[in-house]
Design an enzyme around this catalytic site. Structure first.
Site, PDB file in Angstrom:
ATOM      1  N   SER A 144      38.126  42.714  46.861  1.00 17.20           N
ATOM      2  CA  SER A 144      36.974  41.983  47.781  1.00 17.20           C
ATOM      3  C   SER A 144      37.187  42.678  49.181  1.00 17.20           C
ATOM      4  O   SER A 144      36.196  42.944  49.762  1.00 17.20           O
ATOM      5  CB  SER A 144      37.228  40.578  47.758  1.00 17.20           C
ATOM      6  OG  SER A 144      37.169  39.864  46.663  1.00 17.20           O
ATOM      7  N   HIS A 156      36.766  40.796  39.263  1.00 17.65           N
ATOM      8  CA  HIS A 156      37.013  39.425  38.812  1.00 17.65           C
ATOM      9  C   HIS A 156      36.192  39.138  37.536  1.00 17.65           C
ATOM     10  O   HIS A 156      36.636  38.478  36.671  1.00 17.65           O
ATOM     11  CB  HIS A 156      36.640  38.340  39.985  1.00 17.65           C
ATOM     12  CG  HIS A 156      37.212  38.649  41.435  1.00 17.65           C
ATOM     13  ND1 HIS A 156      36.605  38.831  42.595  1.00 17.65           N
ATOM     14  CD2 HIS A 156      38.704  38.337  41.536  1.00 17.65           C
ATOM     15  CE1 HIS A 156      37.373  38.821  43.496  1.00 17.65           C
ATOM     16  NE2 HIS A 156      38.828  38.688  42.920  1.00 17.65           N
ATOM     17  N   ARG A 213      46.294  44.620  39.036  1.00 16.26           N
ATOM     18  CA  ARG A 213      45.820  45.725  39.343  1.00 16.26           C
ATOM     19  C   ARG A 213      46.901  46.999  39.492  1.00 16.26           C
ATOM     20  O   ARG A 213      46.401  47.950  38.664  1.00 16.26           O
ATOM     21  CB  ARG A 213      44.917  45.694  40.512  1.00 16.26           C
ATOM     22  CG  ARG A 213      43.712  45.230  40.497  1.00 16.26           C
ATOM     23  CD  ARG A 213      43.011  44.778  41.865  1.00 16.26           C
ATOM     24  NE  ARG A 213      43.957  43.757  42.510  1.00 16.26           N
ATOM     25  CZ  ARG A 213      43.507  42.900  43.639  1.00 16.26           C
ATOM     26  NH1 ARG A 213      42.629  43.096  44.102  1.00 16.26           N
ATOM     27  NH2 ARG A 213      44.213  41.818  44.099  1.00 16.26           N
ATOM     28  N   LYS A 251      43.060  31.096  56.430  1.00 19.68           N
ATOM     29  CA  LYS A 251      42.530  32.829  56.193  1.00 19.68           C
ATOM     30  C   LYS A 251      40.986  33.044  56.621  1.00 19.68           C
ATOM     31  O   LYS A 251      40.239  32.206  56.465  1.00 19.68           O
ATOM     32  CB  LYS A 251      42.322  33.003  54.834  1.00 19.68           C
ATOM     33  CG  LYS A 251      42.808  34.307  54.155  1.00 19.68           C
ATOM     34  CD  LYS A 251      43.059  34.596  52.845  1.00 19.68           C
ATOM     35  CE  LYS A 251      42.688  35.823  52.349  1.00 19.68           C
ATOM     36  NZ  LYS A 251      42.593  35.977  51.089  1.00 19.68           N
TER      37      LYS A 251
HETATM   38  P1  ADP Z   1      41.375  39.934  46.225  1.00 20.37           P
HETATM   39  O1  ADP Z   1      40.945  39.536  47.552  1.00 20.37           O
HETATM   40  O2  ADP Z   1      42.499  40.683  46.238  1.00 20.37           O
HETATM   41  O3  ADP Z   1      40.143  40.482  45.420  1.00 20.37           O
HETATM   42  P2  ADP Z   1      41.538  37.284  44.804  1.00 20.37           P
HETATM   43  O4  ADP Z   1      42.397  36.190  45.524  1.00 20.37           O
HETATM   44  O5  ADP Z   1      39.890  37.106  44.859  1.00 20.37           O
HETATM   45  O6  ADP Z   1      41.906  38.775  45.503  1.00 20.37           O
HETATM   46  O7  ADP Z   1      42.050  37.499  43.334  1.00 20.37           O
HETATM   47  C1  ADP Z   1      42.065  36.391  42.392  1.00 20.37           C
HETATM   48  C2  ADP Z   1      42.849  37.162  41.343  1.00 20.37           C
HETATM   49  O8  ADP Z   1      41.959  37.949  40.600  1.00 20.37           O
HETATM   50  C3  ADP Z   1      44.158  37.614  41.447  1.00 20.37           C
HETATM   51  O9  ADP Z   1      44.804  37.453  40.418  1.00 20.37           O
HETATM   52  C4  ADP Z   1      43.800  39.274  41.714  1.00 20.37           C
HETATM   53  O10 ADP Z   1      45.138  39.996  41.072  1.00 20.37           O
HETATM   54  C5  ADP Z   1      42.552  39.422  40.744  1.00 20.37           C
HETATM   55  N1  ADP Z   1      41.953  40.271  41.002  1.00 20.37           N
HETATM   56  C6  ADP Z   1      41.249  40.872  42.040  1.00 20.37           C
HETATM   57  N2  ADP Z   1      40.567  41.792  41.823  1.00 20.37           N
HETATM   58  C7  ADP Z   1      40.642  42.518  40.652  1.00 20.37           C
HETATM   59  C8  ADP Z   1      40.591  43.511  39.764  1.00 20.37           C
HETATM   60  N3  ADP Z   1      39.598  44.492  40.498  1.00 20.37           N
HETATM   61  N4  ADP Z   1      40.973  43.635  38.696  1.00 20.37           N
HETATM   62  C9  ADP Z   1      41.605  42.685  38.192  1.00 20.37           C
HETATM   63  N5  ADP Z   1      42.073  41.687  38.628  1.00 20.37           N
HETATM   64  C10 ADP Z   1      41.616  41.514  39.940  1.00 20.37           C
END
Ligand code: ADP
Length: 160
Positions: free
Chosen positions: A127, A16, A89, A40
């Site tokens: 995450s 992120h 990703r 959730k």
């Molecule tokens: P997650 O729980 O899958 O990590 P989030 O809802 O917190 O996802 O993610 C928010 C946004 O950040 C989404 O668009 C997700 O695709 C993106 N994201 C999450 N992890 C990464 C990563 N490692 N690299 C790039 N984008 C990411």
């Protein structure tokens, strides 16, 4: 140009942070918006997720942390910003993200979704995987900043 970067951020990872860092250099302001989704099962409360984001992003002058619930298009209208960034990703992200982008476009024709491709070294990172590794006692220091690592370990120690 102002963009919204919405997500669960439960908790924030280096994946992120990399997206936010890159956006902060391309756009005048990035609003990182934490989804307050009560249905959730999250490890961190909305306040804890916001606190961790604020801590790890404190160096960025043009990054704001906010929260939202309900429809993203309604929140975007309220913020007077109709541009959203999502990270991609893998192909597995694409199907869901494409569906969301199309639905949001249908709900509001002015709404635009921009995709930023994950950096190779973070393409496997989520995450959920970090929480899973930590639950089994694995080392997560290369996936999240120290403050986040400590917060996760505290949750696990507390019997999360
Ligand atoms: P997650 O729980 O899958 O990590 P989030 O809802 O917190 O996802 O993610 C928010 C946004 O950040 C989404 O668009 C997700 O695709 C993106 N994201 C999450 N992890 C990464 C990563 N490692 N690299 C790039 N984008 C990411």
């Amino acid at each position: 140009m102002i963009v919204i970067y919405p997500g669960s951020f439960d908790p924030v990872t280096y994946g992120h942070i990399d997206i936010i860092d890159r956006c902060s250099k391309k756009f005048s302001k990035v609003v990182v918006s934490v989804l307050n989704n009560r249905s959730k099962k999250n490890m961190f409360s909305i306040d804890e997720r916001v606190k961790l984001l604020k801590e790890v992003l404190k160096e960025y002058d043009n990054v704001e942390i906010d929260t939202f619930s309900g429809l993203l298009v309604d929140y975007a209208k309220e913020k007077k910003c109709n541009k959203v960034i999502r990270g991609l990703r893998a192909v597995s992200d694409f199907e869901y993200e494409m569906q969301m982008a199309l639905v949001n476009k249908k709900l509001d024709d002015e709404f635009e979704t921009f995709f930023m491709v994950a950096r190779g070294r973070y393409a496997y990172l989520s995450s959920s995987i970090v929480k899973e590794i930590a639950t089994f006692g694995g080392n997560i220091s290369c996936f999240v900043p120290k403050v986040v690592e400590n917060a996760i370990n505290e949750k696990i120690g507390g019997g999360y």
